[in-house]
Enzyme design. Structure first.
Site, PDB file in Angstrom:
ATOM      1  N   GLU A  92       0.831  -1.207   0.000  1.00 12.37           N
ATOM      2  CA  GLU A  92       0.000   0.000   0.000  1.00 12.37           C
ATOM      3  C   GLU A  92       0.863   1.253   0.000  1.00 12.37           C
ATOM      4  O   GLU A  92       1.822   1.367   0.763  1.00 12.37           O
ATOM      5  CB  GLU A  92      -0.977   0.012   1.169  1.00 12.37           C
ATOM      6  N   CYS A  93       0.556   2.151  -0.900  1.00 16.18           N
ATOM      7  CA  CYS A  93       1.173   3.472  -0.994  1.00 16.18           C
ATOM      8  C   CYS A  93       2.696   3.360  -1.119  1.00 16.18           C
ATOM      9  O   CYS A  93       3.199   2.931  -2.142  1.00 16.18           O
ATOM     10  CB  CYS A  93       0.746   4.341   0.190  1.00 16.18           C
ATOM     11  N   GLY A  94       3.451   3.726  -0.093  1.00 15.43           N
ATOM     12  CA  GLY A  94       4.908   3.629  -0.175  1.00 15.43           C
ATOM     13  C   GLY A  94       5.390   2.225  -0.458  1.00 15.43           C
ATOM     14  O   GLY A  94       6.422   2.026  -1.120  1.00 15.43           O
TER      15      GLY A  94
ATOM     16  N   MET B  75       3.918   0.113  -2.400  1.00 12.89           N
ATOM     17  CA  MET B  75       3.783  -0.042  -3.842  1.00 12.89           C
ATOM     18  C   MET B  75       4.930   0.658  -4.564  1.00 12.89           C
ATOM     19  O   MET B  75       5.471   0.141  -5.549  1.00 12.89           O
ATOM     20  CB  MET B  75       2.437   0.514  -4.307  1.00 12.89           C
TER      21      MET B  75
ATOM     22  N   SER C 295      -1.847  -0.786  -4.151  1.00 10.34           N
ATOM     23  CA  SER C 295      -2.660   0.411  -4.350  1.00 10.34           C
ATOM     24  C   SER C 295      -2.123   1.543  -3.496  1.00 10.34           C
ATOM     25  O   SER C 295      -1.374   1.322  -2.530  1.00 10.34           O
ATOM     26  CB  SER C 295      -4.115   0.118  -3.959  1.00 10.34           C
TER      27      SER C 295
END
Length: 439
Positions: free
Chosen positions: A320-322, A324, A416
């Site tokens: 998730e986020c970082g 990814m 994501s």
């Protein structure tokens, strides 16, 4: 029962984090059991509140958590502690739901923190507006960044007695909390973090608020709540490896609790420290600051190979986020430098100069929805087609809805920008860490 206060402000940047931490630290030093919460989704302010209070910090959001979850967490904290400090978000009435909504729903007395550096009698008008615009429980007002005793006296004189003068704090670099993109600097990265909180607590101790014994505070009575049902142990016997260090620091304690309630065992590893991927059934790469540690992460070709082997064995990875960003082929940092990253997700992560997305989102799949939020400065340039998109929860009056966040699936990899609150749907959380596609 416990003393409970919601520390709010008319806007961001007024000093509510400093005051909330100072209040928690002051009473923790005096031997009180203190619990703290952060209103709204946030990974950084809770780190400071945890350091100040000496206890784990959860976030409270009437939409993301849901009212029942917020009520249960507040009630448990009030049963265990003598003081519960809730730090607000943005301005008191900003956001949907706002800190004022939380205060009104649960009867949390509001302590307003106002940066009074450049005002005098107008301070009274501002306090009047905060108190009277909606009927909220009221704990008082603290003036921040005050120029001296004479300035403080002018501010106090502008208030009626019922406004609850709680005192004044000076502008003082000793207890300033430094910021960077995404918000405050992480508490664990500053060697003098606790000294800053102690300096703020010392300053607060000399105010009427700081001098007040907890026994003299009104005791908050939590609303009756039903104990949440235990989730089905869909991850029983499964071991989840969680990346956790300065590059992957955005982990809600409540999310770990949900994984444990699902039956999973969690084990931490640090990519920055050179740790190998632990023996595990699934991997969680949380958000954080990979862009600040891109060179060190790029050097972990061994870990990239271990993750590739893990995925080749059809073992899930949720990024998730970082997390990814670390899986991208290339990461472009704030100085425009390109770093070859782990290359498990085709595309390029680019750190921007301003916020790219911010707000609450839901991810709908199966027969339910995971609620959470999105907040990032970076963009992801890829030819991959998203398997799913999140749905933004709201836009604000008269504004178009922002776009949803893509959810990519590549074999056993799911990734994501979306930060889910696992407790909003333990069943769907289990699917993030289980083989099989979401879509």
């Amino acid at each position: 029962m416990a003393a409970v206060v919601l520390v709010a402000a008319p806007a961001s940047g007024q000093g509510k984090t400093t005051v909330a931490c100072a209040l928690a630290r002051l009473h923790a030093r005096r031997g009180a059991r203190v619990r703290a919460f952060k209103c709204g989704p946030d990974f950084l302010d809770p780190q400071w509140l945890a350091l100040a209070s000496g206890a784990s910090v959860d976030t409270l959001d009437l939409w993301i958590n849901g009212e029942a979850d917020c009520a249960a967490r507040l009630a448990q904290a009030a049963a265990e502690a003598e003081l519960v400090v809730v730090e607000g978000v943005m301005g008191l009435h900003d956001g949907e739901p706002s800190a004022a909504d939380l205060a009104q729903r649960f009867g949390l007395p509001v302590l307003a923190v106002i940066d009074a550096a450049k005002m005098a009698a107008t301070f009274g008008a501002l306090v009047h507006g905060l108190r009277s615009w909606r009927e909220l429980p009221w704990a008082g007002v603290l003036a921040n960044r005050v120029g001296g005793a004479r300035h403080a006296a002018m501010l106090q004189a502008a208030l009626p007695p019922e406004a609850g003068w709680a005192g004044a704090l000076p502008a003082d670099g000793r207890f300033a909390l430094p910021e960077r993109h995404l918000g405050l600097s992480a508490a664990g990265e500053l060697p003098d973090a606790l000294a800053r909180l102690d300096a703020a607590a010392d300053a607060l101790a000399s105010t009427p608020l700081g001098a007040r014994a907890l026994a003299d505070w009104p005791q908050w009575v939590p609303p009756p709540v039903a104990a949440p049902a235990a989730p089905h142990r869909r991850l029983d016997g499964r071991r989840i490896a969680v990346a956790h260090d300065a590059a992957f620091a955005f982990v809600y304690p409540a999310n770990l609790q949900t994984l444990h309630a699902l039956g999973a065992e969690t084990v931490f590893f640090s990519p920055l420290a050179g740790d190998a991927l632990p023996d595990c059934d699934a991997v969680w790469l949380p958000g954080g600051y990979p862009e600040l540690h891109a060179e060190a992460l790029a050097a972990r070709r061994d870990l990239a190979a271990q993750l590739a082997a893990h995925l080749a064995a059809d073992r899930p990875v949720w990024a998730e986020c970082g997390g990814m960003m670390a899986l991208a082929e290339t990461l472009v940092d704030g100085q425009g430098r390109q770093h070859r990253l782990w290359g498990l997700l085709p595309g390029r992560a680019v750190l921007g100069q301003r916020v790219a997305a911010l707000g609450p989102h839901r991810l709908v799949f199966g027969r339910g929805e995971l609620r959470g939020h999105s907040f990032h400065w970076s963009r992801f340039e890829t030819g991959l087609v998203a398997a799913l998109h999140t749905e933004p929860a709201r836009a604000g009056a008269g504004l178009p809805l922002p776009p949803g966040e893509p959810v990519y699936e590549l074999g056993a990899l799911k990734a994501s920008w979306f930060h889910p609150w696992f407790a909003s749907s333990p069943e769907l959380t289990a699917r993030l860490f289980s083989p099989g596609a979401l879509a």
